[in-house]
Design a protein around this motif. Structure first.
Motif, mmCIF file in Angstrom:
data_model
loop_
_atom_site.group_PDB
_atom_site.id
_atom_site.type_symbol
_atom_site.label_atom_id
_atom_site.label_comp_id
_atom_site.label_asym_id
_atom_site.label_seq_id
_atom_site.Cartn_x
_atom_site.Cartn_y
_atom_site.Cartn_z
ATOM 1 N N CYS A 165 27.582 78.351 24.877
ATOM 2 C CA CYS A 165 28.722 77.437 24.790
ATOM 3 C C CYS A 165 28.953 76.826 26.168
ATOM 4 O O CYS A 165 29.224 77.548 27.128
ATOM 5 N N THR A 166 28.816 75.521 26.282
ATOM 6 C CA THR A 166 28.898 74.872 27.590
ATOM 7 C C THR A 166 30.303 74.867 28.170
ATOM 8 O O THR A 166 30.476 74.738 29.371
ATOM 9 N N ASP A 167 31.318 75.016 27.336
ATOM 10 C CA ASP A 167 32.709 74.984 27.811
ATOM 11 C C ASP A 167 33.482 76.109 27.128
ATOM 12 O O ASP A 167 33.993 75.948 26.023
ATOM 13 N N ILE A 168 33.576 77.249 27.781
ATOM 14 C CA ILE A 168 34.240 78.419 27.206
ATOM 15 C C ILE A 168 35.720 78.377 27.580
ATOM 16 O O ILE A 168 36.066 78.370 28.768
ATOM 17 N N PRO A 169 36.622 78.364 26.605
ATOM 18 C CA PRO A 169 38.057 78.298 26.919
ATOM 19 C C PRO A 169 38.592 79.633 27.422
ATOM 20 O O PRO A 169 37.895 80.649 27.418
ATOM 21 N N GLU A 170 39.823 79.632 27.852
ATOM 22 C CA GLU A 170 40.470 80.848 28.330
ATOM 23 C C GLU A 170 40.791 81.767 27.152
ATOM 24 O O GLU A 170 40.869 81.321 25.999
ATOM 25 N N PRO A 171 40.953 83.079 27.412
ATOM 26 C CA PRO A 171 41.280 84.021 26.341
ATOM 27 C C PRO A 171 42.500 83.580 25.537
ATOM 28 O O PRO A 171 43.484 83.084 26.085
ATOM 29 N N GLY A 172 42.414 83.768 24.242
ATOM 30 C CA GLY A 172 43.475 83.363 23.327
ATOM 31 C C GLY A 172 43.224 82.027 22.673
ATOM 32 O O GLY A 172 43.831 81.710 21.648
ATOM 33 N N ASN A 173 42.314 81.228 23.229
ATOM 34 C CA ASN A 173 41.966 79.929 22.661
ATOM 35 C C ASN A 173 40.680 80.028 21.849
ATOM 36 O O ASN A 173 39.912 80.985 21.981
ATOM 37 N N SER A 174 40.462 79.019 21.022
ATOM 38 C CA SER A 174 39.301 79.020 20.129
ATOM 39 C C SER A 174 38.349 77.886 20.475
ATOM 40 O O SER A 174 38.735 76.880 21.081
#
Length: 380
Positions: free
Chosen positions: A6-15
Motif C-alpha cells: 500500500c503506497t499510502d498507509i493511513p494512521e491507526p484507526g483509519n481505513s
C-alpha cells in the motif's frame, strides 16, 4: 499473515482500500475474509497491522517506521535475459539490495525492459520476504557513468572476480558490486574500474553465471559489512565484544515478537564470533522459522553443521531443516527438472565456497582488530 502493498498507509484507526491488483491477489488468490489480520507495507520502511472489514477495506490497527539499514548495498548489474532477470530481481530484494542499477557493458547481450513489470516483481518479493524497503531501480547506463555516480555518492565499489582478494574496510556511505555480462568485462573496463579504486570481490575459483554471481556478491557484501561494524564496536570499546550477550539479547527480542531485531543481533554475533556454531544456529532458525528468508537460513545451517563438533547435539535437527529448505528451493527456483536441479546444486556449491572465503576474511579482520585494540590499551 498475508501482506499487502500500500503506497499510502493511513494512521491507526483509519481505513484504506487496497489497489485493484493487491485486492485481487488478497481476496481471489488467498481468499481472505472479513475479520482476518493483514500486514501493510509501503516499500519505504513503514509496516502496519490491519484488519479486513466487510466492505473489503482494511482498518489500520498499528503503524511503525523501521530504520534504514546502516550499510546500504547497491547491485550494479549487466542485464541477463528476461526469465533470469525476473528471478534476479526477486533475489536481490530478499538479500536487501537498496538500489538496482542496470549497467550496459561492452559485451552486454540484453538491455532494458518494461519497468512496470520490474516494479511488480520487486513488490511481490518485498511481500514474500518481509523486506520493508523496495529497492530503487535506476535507468540503465553505460559502465563509466555508473562508476562516476557511485564515486560521487561515496559508495565503495567492488566487482566479481575469481582472483584471490582481501576486501578492505574503508568508510563509505554504502557498498556496490558491479557484475558484468556473461562474456565478462572487457580489459579496458577492468582498467577503468581500477581507476575508480574498485576492489575485486572473490566469489570462488570458477566462473559464475551472471545471476549466480549477483546473488553471491550481495550475500558476501552483507557479511563483510557486518564484520566491519562489529570491528568498529570492538575498537571503540562499546559493549561486550563476545557473541554471548548478542545471542542473549537476540533471544529476548525473539521472545518479545521482534524477529527482525533478533535476526540483526544474531548476524552481529556471527560477525563477532565466526567460529561459534550456536550463533549460526540461532540465525538459521529465526530466518527459517520466523522470517521466511530461505537463502540466509540455508547459509547459516551449512555453517552451523561445518562448525559443530562431531557427536554434538543439534546435527540431526539442522540436517533435516536444511534438507527441507533445499527441497523448497528446488520447487520454487528450479521447477524440479533434473538439469535445473544440477544447476541449482552447482550454484549452492559456489555460494558455499564464497562463504568459506568470506569466513577466512572475517577471522583475519577480527585478528587484526584484536591486535589493534591491544596496542591501543598498551598505549594508554
Amino acid at each position: 499473515m498475508h501482506r499487502v502493498f500500500c503506497t499510502d498507509i493511513p494512521e491507526p484507526g483509519n481505513s484504506v482500500i487496497p489497489e485493484s491488483r493487491e485486492a485481487e491477489h488478497l481476496f481471489k488468490v488467498f481468499r481472505a475474509r472479513a475479520g482476518e489480520n493483514v500486514e501493510l507495507m509501503d516499500g519505504k520502511g513503514v509496516l502496519a497491522r490491519g484488519v479486513i472489514e466487510k466492505d473489503k477495506s482494511i482498518t489500520v490497527l498499528s503503524k511503525q517506521q523501521l530504520p534504514e539499514p546502516e550499510m546500504k548495498l547497491h547491485l550494479c548489474c549487466a542485464l541477463p535475459r528476461k526469465q533470469k532477470l525476473d528471478q534476479l530481481l526477486k533475489q536481490a530484494v530478499e538479500l536487501g539490495a537498496w538500489s538496482i542499477r542496470p549497467v550496459f557493458c561492452a559485451r552486454s547481450v540484453a538491455s532494458g525492459g518494461p519497468r512496470e513489470r520490474w516494479e511488480l516483481l520487486l513488490r511481490e518479493a518485498c511481500k514474500q520476504s518481509g523486506n520493508p524497503y523496495l529497492p530503487e531501480v535506476l535507468p540503465e547506463e553505460k559502465l563509466p557513468a555508473v562508476l562516476e555516480k557511485l564515486q560521487r555518492e561515496n559508495i565503495k565499489i567492488y566487482y566479481g572476480s575469481v582472483a584471490p582478494a582481501e576486501t578492505g574496510g574503508t568508510a563509505a556511505a554504502g557498498k556496490a558490486v558491479v557484475i558484468g555480462p556473461e562474456g565478462g568485462f572487457a580489459p579496458e573496463e577492468e582498467e577503468m574500474m581500477k581507476k575508480y579504486n574498485a576492489e575485486p570481490l572473490n566469489l570462488g575459483p570458477h566462473v559464475l553465471r551472471l545471476e549466480t554471481a549477483a546473488v553471491c556478491a550481495l550475500a558476501v557484501l552483507r557479511r563483510l559489512g557486518l564484520v566491519i561494524a562489529a570491528g568498529m564496536v570492538i575498537l571503540s570499546g562499546c559493549g561486550d565484544p563476545g557473541s554471548e550477550s548478542l545471542l542473549t539479547r537476540g533471544k529476548r527480542l525473539l521472545e518479545s515478537g521482534d524477529a527482525s531485531g533478533a535476526r540483526d543481533h544474531f548476524r552481529k554475533a556471527v560477525a563477532v564470533s565466526p567460529d561459534d556454531p550456536e550463533a549460526f544456529q540461532a540465525l538459521a532458525r529465526v530466518c527459517d522459522e520466523n522470517l521466511n528468508e530461505p537463502l540466509e537460513a540455508i547459509y547459516a545451517y551449512e555453517m552451523f553443521l561445518e562448525l559443530l563438533p562431531e557427536g554434538a547435539d543439534g546435527r540431526a535437527e539442522a540436517e533435516a531443516a536444511l534438507s527441507g529448505l533445499r527441497e523448497r528451493a528446488v520447487t520454487k527456483w528450479a521447477g524440479g527438472s533434473s538439469m535445473e536441479l544440477l544447476n541449482l546444486q552447482a550454484e549452492c556449491e559456489q555460494l558455499r565456497i564464497a562463504n568459506s572465503n568470506l569466513m577466512r576474511q572475517l577471522r583475519k579482520q577480527l585478528e587484526d582488530n584484536n591486535k589493534l585494540r591491544q596496542k591501543i590499551q598498551r598505549g594508554r
